[in-house]
Design a protein around this motif. Structure first.
Motif, short mmCIF file in Angstrom:
data_model
loop_
_atom_site.label_atom_id
_atom_site.label_comp_id
_atom_site.label_asym_id
_atom_site.label_seq_id
_atom_site.Cartn_x
_atom_site.Cartn_y
_atom_site.Cartn_z
N SER A 53 26.61 51.46 29.71
CA SER A 53 27.68 51.65 28.73
C SER A 53 28.87 50.72 28.97
CB SER A 53 28.16 53.11 28.76
OG SER A 53 28.65 53.45 30.04
N THR A 54 28.65 49.64 29.71
CA THR A 54 29.74 48.70 30.00
C THR A 54 30.32 48.12 28.72
OG1 THR A 54 29.01 48.11 32.23
CG2 THR A 54 30.26 46.45 31.02
N ALA A 55 29.45 47.78 27.76
CA ALA A 55 29.95 47.22 26.49
C ALA A 55 30.69 48.27 25.68
CB ALA A 55 28.79 46.63 25.69
N GLY A 56 30.27 49.52 25.78
CA GLY A 56 30.99 50.63 25.17
C GLY A 56 31.14 50.57 23.66
N GLY A 57 30.20 49.92 22.96
CA GLY A 57 30.30 49.84 21.50
C GLY A 57 31.27 48.78 21.01
N ARG A 58 31.91 48.06 21.92
CA ARG A 58 32.89 47.06 21.50
C ARG A 58 32.24 45.94 20.70
NH1 ARG A 58 33.95 47.90 27.00
NH2 ARG A 58 35.97 48.82 27.55
N GLY A 59 30.98 45.64 21.01
CA GLY A 59 30.30 44.56 20.29
C GLY A 59 30.17 44.85 18.81
N PHE A 60 30.03 46.11 18.44
CA PHE A 60 29.92 46.48 17.03
C PHE A 60 31.31 46.57 16.39
CE2 PHE A 60 26.07 48.45 18.97
CZ PHE A 60 25.14 47.65 18.32
N THR A 61 32.28 47.10 17.13
CA THR A 61 33.64 47.17 16.59
C THR A 61 34.19 45.76 16.35
OG1 THR A 61 34.01 49.20 17.86
CG2 THR A 61 35.95 48.09 16.97
N ALA A 62 33.84 44.83 17.24
CA ALA A 62 34.32 43.45 17.10
C ALA A 62 33.79 42.78 15.84
CB ALA A 62 33.93 42.62 18.33
N ILE A 63 32.62 43.21 15.38
CA ILE A 63 32.09 42.68 14.12
C ILE A 63 33.05 43.01 12.99
CG2 ILE A 63 30.21 42.89 12.44
CD1 ILE A 63 28.33 43.48 14.79
N ILE A 64 33.52 44.24 12.98
CA ILE A 64 34.47 44.66 11.94
C ILE A 64 35.78 43.88 12.07
CG2 ILE A 64 35.77 46.63 11.03
CD1 ILE A 64 33.50 48.42 12.13
N VAL A 65 36.24 43.70 13.30
CA VAL A 65 37.49 42.96 13.54
C VAL A 65 37.38 41.53 13.01
CG1 VAL A 65 39.03 42.02 15.31
CG2 VAL A 65 38.15 44.36 15.52
N ALA A 66 36.28 40.84 13.36
CA ALA A 66 36.11 39.45 12.93
C ALA A 66 35.99 39.35 11.42
CB ALA A 66 34.87 38.86 13.60
#
Length: 368
Positions: free
Chosen positions: A285-298
């Motif tokens: 869980s190191t990534a913690g879903g940030r990879g998907f949230t960052a898609i929305i941010v970009a």
């Protein structure tokens, strides 16, 4: 228009905008934020029976109320920002990289390996330099795999990168068992807790200043690369039309592979910032879903680095604050996710009204 045609015309319809000014677009986003906060307030009041202003004061306190909380919010903002920046080159090329989670995990795993095996073999500054290089290479490799298959076999990059996330999780699990052999554990304990080898050092007395410096440098570098380099121009052309790019003499296969290696490399570097600069451990869980949230941010920021910083800061601010009020009012731990989800729903939904406008049926006087 005749009266019969006017009567048959629908009362309300949506039409695509030809263009919209930046000021109006950001005004729509601002309205969406206000509406989302109002809805969040109503839900929070229903759950807590407290004054919504007190609740929002609790959110502010949870995000920046104390020095420690402020720097945690800054740290999380920087992590989300660098992942969004890493996705930007690929998305600009219309290569839908949904594999940031896996690329982060691979970079984080490489970082943990360097800390474990070379923690006592070299000075900390050299170890950190090696960590940055190796973690980026690990992310590059995880970006290279789908890029090669896309370039030569035209595979679906969305499914390919998404499935690699789960492969990366299994690799992390294997490494955890190999390093510690814990029964049923999905995380390694604090790495080099006694020596702190491979940890980011404090700058100006603050723990996360180096995180900020690295992320801002990478953000500026990607901005300059995309806006003022030949390769950035090639990425934009390939994104607009591969046929046009081929006609212009651009090697599309080379651009796809190179760009995804850059995208994966930056996300891999984000893994090192998480492991070496914050958690000092590795888990599934190191990534913690940030990879998907960052898609929305970009996507929401239209690949504008300044906008990415603002959107990342807002989302992290609300998320950290929501965690505080969930604890303060004894709410379920998923309450903060609900609030974040409402914010994302409104922020994503407002993009529809930026691209489309509402038109009402003209009155009878206008028709005549």
């Amino acid at each position: 228009m005749s009266k019969e045609a006017a009567n048959k015309e629908v009362f309300l319809r949506m039409t695509k905008r030809d263009s919209i000014s930046k000021r109006k677009a950001w005004a729509i986003r601002g309205i969406a934020v206000v509406l989302s906060l109002i809805l969040c307030a109503l839900i929070i009041v229903a759950l807590t029976n407290d004054n919504p202003f007190q609740v929002y004061l609790g959110i502010i306190d949870g995000a920046v109320g104390r020095k420690r909380r402020f720097w945690v919010t800054v740290r999380e903002t920087m992590v989300l920002l660098i992942i969004a920046v890493g996705l930007t080159p690929a998305f600009k090329m219309r290569f839908w990289n949904i594999g940031a989670e896996g690329q982060i995990l691979m970079g984080g795993t490489a970082t943990a390996a360097m800390m474990i095996y070379f923690g006592n073999a070299m000075p900390n500054w050299l170890l950190l330099l090696v960590i940055f290089i190796v973690s980026s290479l690990a992310g590059m490799l995880w970006g290279l795999l789908p890029a090669v298959f896309k370039a030569y076999y035209n595979t679906n990059e969305t499914l390919f990168t998404l499935m690699l996330n789960y492969v990366a999780m299994q690799i992390v699990t294997f490494c955890i068992v190999f390093w510690e052999n814990p029964a049923g554990s999905n995380t390694v304990g604090i790495i080099n807790g006694a020596t702190r080898k491979g940890w980011f050092r404090n700058i100006f007395g603050q723990q996360y200043v180096l995180n900020v410096i690295i992320v801002l440098i990478m953000t500026l570098a990607v901005y300059l690369y995309m806006k003022h380099s030949k390769q950035g121009y090639e990425i934009a052309v390939v994104g607009e039309s591969q046929n046009t790019a081929k006609y212009a003499g651009i090697n599309v296969k080379k651009v796809i592979i190179r760009t995804m290696m850059i995208s994966g490399g930056i996300c891999g570097l984000a893994g090192s910032i998480i492991v070496s600069g914050a958690s000092h451990t590795i888990s599934t869980s190191t990534a913690g879903g940030r990879g998907f949230t960052a898609i929305i941010v970009a996507w929401m920021s239209k690949f504008n680095p300044v906008a990415m910083l603002l959107v990342s800061a807002f989302l992290v601010f609300m998320q950290q604050g929501s965690i505080q009020i969930a604890s303060q009012y004894g709410l379920n731990e998923n309450a903060s996710d609900i609030i974040t989800g409402i914010l994302l729903f409104f922020l994503i939904g407002c993009e529809f009204f930026i691209n489309y406008k509402v038109e009402f049926r003209k009155s009878k006087k206008e028709v005549q």
